[in-house]
Design a protein around this motif. Structure first.
Motif, PDB file in Angstrom:
ATOM      1  N   VAL A  46      36.279  38.313  31.668  1.00 45.32           N
ATOM      2  CA  VAL A  46      36.085  39.361  30.731  1.00 45.32           C
ATOM      3  C   VAL A  46      37.448  40.601  31.107  1.00 45.32           C
ATOM      4  CG1 VAL A  46      35.210  41.800  30.555  1.00 45.32           C
ATOM      5  CG2 VAL A  46      33.969  39.871  30.424  1.00 45.32           C
ATOM      6  N   LEU A  47      37.894  40.458  32.752  1.00 43.23           N
ATOM      7  CA  LEU A  47      38.957  40.924  32.961  1.00 43.23           C
ATOM      8  C   LEU A  47      40.246  40.217  32.307  1.00 43.23           C
ATOM      9  CD1 LEU A  47      40.671  43.060  34.987  1.00 43.23           C
ATOM     10  CD2 LEU A  47      40.238  41.418  36.686  1.00 43.23           C
ATOM     11  N   THR A  48      40.531  39.177  32.473  1.00 42.94           N
ATOM     12  CA  THR A  48      41.519  38.385  31.935  1.00 42.94           C
ATOM     13  C   THR A  48      41.671  38.699  30.416  1.00 42.94           C
ATOM     14  OG1 THR A  48      40.620  36.294  31.833  1.00 42.94           O
ATOM     15  CG2 THR A  48      42.010  36.954  33.666  1.00 42.94           C
ATOM     16  N   GLY A  49      40.556  38.765  29.691  1.00 43.73           N
ATOM     17  CA  GLY A  49      40.615  38.874  28.339  1.00 43.73           C
ATOM     18  C   GLY A  49      41.067  40.500  28.154  1.00 43.73           C
ATOM     19  N   ALA A  50      40.631  41.261  28.871  1.00 44.27           N
ATOM     20  CA  ALA A  50      41.201  42.777  28.693  1.00 44.27           C
ATOM     21  C   ALA A  50      42.498  42.742  29.089  1.00 44.27           C
ATOM     22  CB  ALA A  50      40.275  43.764  29.922  1.00 44.27           C
ATOM     23  N   MET A  51      43.098  42.260  29.936  1.00 46.23           N
ATOM     24  CA  MET A  51      44.655  42.226  30.264  1.00 46.23           C
ATOM     25  C   MET A  51      45.374  41.709  29.392  1.00 46.23           C
ATOM     26  SD  MET A  51      44.006  40.864  34.500  1.00 46.23           S
ATOM     27  CE  MET A  51      45.844  40.948  34.562  1.00 46.23           C
ATOM     28  N   THR A  52      44.812  40.671  28.511  1.00 48.93           N
ATOM     29  CA  THR A  52      45.564  40.006  27.315  1.00 48.93           C
ATOM     30  C   THR A  52      45.378  40.791  26.022  1.00 48.93           C
ATOM     31  OG1 THR A  52      44.044  38.679  26.984  1.00 48.93           O
ATOM     32  CG2 THR A  52      45.809  37.865  28.437  1.00 48.93           C
ATOM     33  N   GLY A  53      44.731  41.900  26.003  1.00 48.18           N
ATOM     34  CA  GLY A  53      44.662  42.646  24.804  1.00 48.18           C
ATOM     35  C   GLY A  53      43.307  42.518  24.006  1.00 48.18           C
ATOM     36  N   LEU A 104      38.021  44.830  26.911  1.00 45.79           N
ATOM     37  CA  LEU A 104      38.394  46.286  27.586  1.00 45.79           C
ATOM     38  C   LEU A 104      37.131  47.177  27.454  1.00 45.79           C
ATOM     39  CD1 LEU A 104      40.249  48.108  28.704  1.00 45.79           C
ATOM     40  CD2 LEU A 104      41.213  48.684  26.298  1.00 45.79           C
ATOM     41  N   GLU A 105      36.525  47.328  26.184  1.00 46.64           N
ATOM     42  CA  GLU A 105      35.270  47.897  26.299  1.00 46.64           C
ATOM     43  C   GLU A 105      34.256  47.732  27.141  1.00 46.64           C
ATOM     44  OE1 GLU A 105      33.742  48.152  22.348  1.00 46.64           O
ATOM     45  OE2 GLU A 105      35.820  48.761  21.372  1.00 46.64           O
ATOM     46  N   GLN A 106      34.120  46.312  27.534  1.00 45.65           N
ATOM     47  CA  GLN A 106      33.124  45.882  28.533  1.00 45.65           C
ATOM     48  C   GLN A 106      33.539  46.088  30.034  1.00 45.65           C
ATOM     49  OE1 GLN A 106      32.176  41.799  28.059  1.00 45.65           O
ATOM     50  NE2 GLN A 106      30.410  42.032  29.277  1.00 45.65           N
ATOM     51  N   ILE A 107      34.923  46.340  30.312  1.00 42.50           N
ATOM     52  CA  ILE A 107      35.230  46.822  31.572  1.00 42.50           C
ATOM     53  C   ILE A 107      35.170  48.255  31.724  1.00 42.50           C
ATOM     54  CG2 ILE A 107      37.381  47.213  32.777  1.00 42.50           C
ATOM     55  CD1 ILE A 107      36.652  44.363  32.997  1.00 42.50           C
ATOM     56  N   LEU A 108      35.551  49.135  30.542  1.00 44.58           N
ATOM     57  CA  LEU A 108      35.258  50.406  30.645  1.00 44.58           C
ATOM     58  C   LEU A 108      33.759  50.843  30.854  1.00 44.58           C
ATOM     59  CD1 LEU A 108      37.836  51.507  27.875  1.00 44.58           C
ATOM     60  CD2 LEU A 108      37.985  51.947  30.408  1.00 44.58           C
ATOM     61  N   GLU A 109      32.925  50.189  30.160  1.00 47.95           N
ATOM     62  CA  GLU A 109      31.366  50.434  30.036  1.00 47.95           C
ATOM     63  C   GLU A 109      31.117  50.117  31.665  1.00 47.95           C
ATOM     64  OE1 GLU A 109      27.412  48.429  28.504  1.00 47.95           O
ATOM     65  OE2 GLU A 109      29.163  48.377  27.442  1.00 47.95           O
ATOM     66  N   LEU A 110      31.625  48.910  32.320  1.00 50.86           N
ATOM     67  CA  LEU A 110      31.195  48.541  33.512  1.00 50.86           C
ATOM     68  C   LEU A 110      31.520  49.559  34.725  1.00 50.86           C
ATOM     69  CD1 LEU A 110      30.179  46.108  35.382  1.00 50.86           C
ATOM     70  CD2 LEU A 110      32.417  45.442  35.374  1.00 50.86           C
ATOM     71  N   TYR A 111      32.764  50.138  34.516  1.00 45.83           N
ATOM     72  CA  TYR A 111      33.317  51.085  35.222  1.00 45.83           C
ATOM     73  C   TYR A 111      33.073  52.642  35.029  1.00 45.83           C
ATOM     74  CZ  TYR A 111      35.364  47.578  38.334  1.00 45.83           C
ATOM     75  OH  TYR A 111      35.441  46.538  39.097  1.00 45.83           O
ATOM     76  N   MET A 112      32.430  52.965  34.198  1.00 45.00           N
ATOM     77  CA  MET A 112      32.074  54.171  33.351  1.00 45.00           C
ATOM     78  C   MET A 112      31.218  55.096  34.701  1.00 45.00           C
ATOM     79  SD  MET A 112      32.789  56.271  31.263  1.00 45.00           S
ATOM     80  CE  MET A 112      33.605  55.052  29.951  1.00 45.00           C
ATOM     81  N   PRO A 113      30.368  54.539  35.420  1.00 42.07           N
ATOM     82  CA  PRO A 113      29.751  55.392  36.416  1.00 42.07           C
ATOM     83  C   PRO A 113      30.772  55.947  37.424  1.00 42.07           C
ATOM     84  CG  PRO A 113      28.476  53.596  36.257  1.00 42.07           C
ATOM     85  CD  PRO A 113      29.800  53.171  35.282  1.00 42.07           C
ATOM     86  N   LEU A 114      31.760  55.008  37.706  1.00 37.62           N
ATOM     87  CA  LEU A 114      33.007  55.700  38.518  1.00 37.62           C
ATOM     88  C   LEU A 114      34.049  56.387  37.935  1.00 37.62           C
ATOM     89  CD1 LEU A 114      34.005  55.039  41.590  1.00 37.62           C
ATOM     90  CD2 LEU A 114      35.550  52.995  40.311  1.00 37.62           C
TER      91      LEU A 114
END
Length: 66
Positions: free
Chosen positions: A12-19, A24-34
């Protein structure tokens, strides 16, 4: 979204990094509490700060060292 394995997170991270917008939505959802935690100013949620943080994550995620 459930808990990710190390391999799933890396994918997921490498996918977000490549656009990949979905990743990216999954990363933002994962880190939304922070993100929410650091979006408070004087005890109040600052929506502008929250959006600023999310935009900067989106813009800078490609520079993240993996």
């Amino acid at each position: 979204m459930g808990k990710l394995t190390k391999e799933e997170f890396y994918s997921v991270l490498t996918g977000a990094m490549t656009g990949c917008h979905e990743d990216l939505e999954q990363i933002l959802e994962l880190y939304m509490p922070l993100i929410d935690k650091y979006s408070y100013v004087n005890g109040k949620l600052d929506e502008d700060l929250k959006q600023y943080l999310m935009i900067h994550i989106a813009l800078q995620i490609g520079k993240f060292p993996v």
